[in-house]
Design a protein around this motif. Sequence first.
Motif, PDB file in Angstrom:
ATOM      1  N   ASN A 118      17.112  50.572  41.434  1.00 45.97           N
ATOM      2  CA  ASN A 118      16.386  49.448  42.023  1.00 45.97           C
ATOM      3  C   ASN A 118      16.479  48.184  41.181  1.00 45.97           C
ATOM      4  O   ASN A 118      15.701  47.246  41.383  1.00 45.97           O
ATOM      5  N   VAL A 119      17.426  48.154  40.247  1.00 46.05           N
ATOM      6  CA  VAL A 119      17.599  47.017  39.342  1.00 46.05           C
ATOM      7  C   VAL A 119      18.931  46.326  39.627  1.00 46.05           C
ATOM      8  O   VAL A 119      19.949  46.989  39.848  1.00 46.05           O
ATOM      9  N   VAL A 120      18.912  44.995  39.600  1.00 51.86           N
ATOM     10  CA  VAL A 120      20.145  44.215  39.656  1.00 51.86           C
ATOM     11  C   VAL A 120      20.102  43.189  38.521  1.00 51.86           C
ATOM     12  O   VAL A 120      19.160  42.395  38.442  1.00 51.86           O
ATOM     13  N   ILE A 121      21.102  43.232  37.663  1.00 51.35           N
ATOM     14  CA  ILE A 121      21.234  42.261  36.576  1.00 51.35           C
ATOM     15  C   ILE A 121      22.212  41.182  37.025  1.00 51.35           C
ATOM     16  O   ILE A 121      23.299  41.484  37.500  1.00 51.35           O
ATOM     17  N   LYS A 134      25.829  48.658  27.260  1.00 50.24           N
ATOM     18  CA  LYS A 134      26.963  48.934  28.149  1.00 50.24           C
ATOM     19  C   LYS A 134      27.002  50.411  28.534  1.00 50.24           C
ATOM     20  O   LYS A 134      27.216  50.756  29.705  1.00 50.24           O
ATOM     21  N   ALA A 135      26.772  51.274  27.548  1.00 50.90           N
ATOM     22  CA  ALA A 135      26.788  52.710  27.807  1.00 50.90           C
ATOM     23  C   ALA A 135      25.663  53.101  28.764  1.00 50.90           C
ATOM     24  O   ALA A 135      25.858  53.925  29.672  1.00 50.90           O
ATOM     25  N   LEU A 136      24.488  52.502  28.580  1.00 50.47           N
ATOM     26  CA  LEU A 136      23.347  52.823  29.439  1.00 50.47           C
ATOM     27  C   LEU A 136      23.576  52.331  30.865  1.00 50.47           C
ATOM     28  O   LEU A 136      23.235  53.030  31.831  1.00 50.47           O
ATOM     29  N   ASN A 174      24.220  53.861  36.100  1.00 50.88           N
ATOM     30  CA  ASN A 174      24.851  53.211  37.258  1.00 50.88           C
ATOM     31  C   ASN A 174      24.020  52.016  37.741  1.00 50.88           C
ATOM     32  O   ASN A 174      23.760  51.851  38.939  1.00 50.88           O
ATOM     33  N   ILE A 175      23.603  51.187  36.799  1.00 44.63           N
ATOM     34  CA  ILE A 175      22.808  50.005  37.123  1.00 44.63           C
ATOM     35  C   ILE A 175      23.718  48.928  37.707  1.00 44.63           C
ATOM     36  O   ILE A 175      24.786  48.637  37.162  1.00 44.63           O
ATOM     37  N   LYS A 176      23.285  48.340  38.793  1.00 43.77           N
ATOM     38  CA  LYS A 176      24.075  47.298  39.453  1.00 43.77           C
ATOM     39  C   LYS A 176      24.017  46.026  38.611  1.00 43.77           C
ATOM     40  O   LYS A 176      22.930  45.551  38.268  1.00 43.77           O
TER      41      LYS A 176
END
Length: 299
Positions: free
Chosen positions: A168-171, A182-184, A189-191
Amino acid sequence: MNKKMSILGVPMDLGQMRRGVDMGPSAIRYADVTKRMEKLFYEVEDLGDITIKRNNGMIDDTHPLRNLQAIIEVNTILSDLVDKVIKKGNFPLVLGGDHSIAIGTIAGIAKHYDNLGVIWYDAHGDLNTKETSPSGNIHGMPLAVSLGLGHPHLTNIGSYSPKIKPENVVIIGARDLDQGEKALIREKNIKIYTMHEIDRLGMTKVIEETVMYLKERTDGIHLSLDLDSLDPHDAPGVGTPVLGGISYRESHLAMEMFAESGLITSAEFVEVNPILDERNKTAEVAVALMGSLFGEKLI
């Protein structure tokens, strides 16, 4: 959007080392944020600023996180105040302060939603933990904390964890990520739309995709906007400027499109540092972007 608004200032600079960002809420008020909102027919209640106790900035011997206890205390107060604002039926607009205040903002908001969406408009991911942080600065950790990752006294503010789900996150606007972040991002699978995607796709496409993505899976959307998301040419008064950022006009377009979506249910604007600014330029940019976010139009 809700036409009743509560403004709350959090003049805290404890999440990082550079002084001055504690004056951000005052600078934003000086740039006439209340008058701007009232011109858009918002009923504005200014709750003033949370009182912040000064701290020596040292890292406790028992952990590598700078000003941990003070930041816990401030964010606990902030969480309770934001919770009350939402219970009263008002739109919460929080003014920072460094980005560690997002821990309390999101803690106060997320309990009111089953699937809170978060738009993280920032040059940085703020996804560090004590294991990955190069500095121990908690302003680089609030998104991770909100996802339930980090020191338990931070993640459990509000007495629940996690506050949000990675899907539910978009950066938007990232261009300075640590290796652990970057690894996290890959693991969860953060958008994310880095400056590479913004350059290739254009801001219109980025916001269209963001709105569609979050609309399908969330029941409220919080916008957390760090002024260092903008290029330093447009927003010089920030503590961690990174060249090659989002332009002033692109940011207005993004805010205008968020306004058109009608999906934003809370917002915070952070990291305005008047000491590093040019005649309050960055605070004025922040207020101008708020104008677009809350429905201001040229015609």
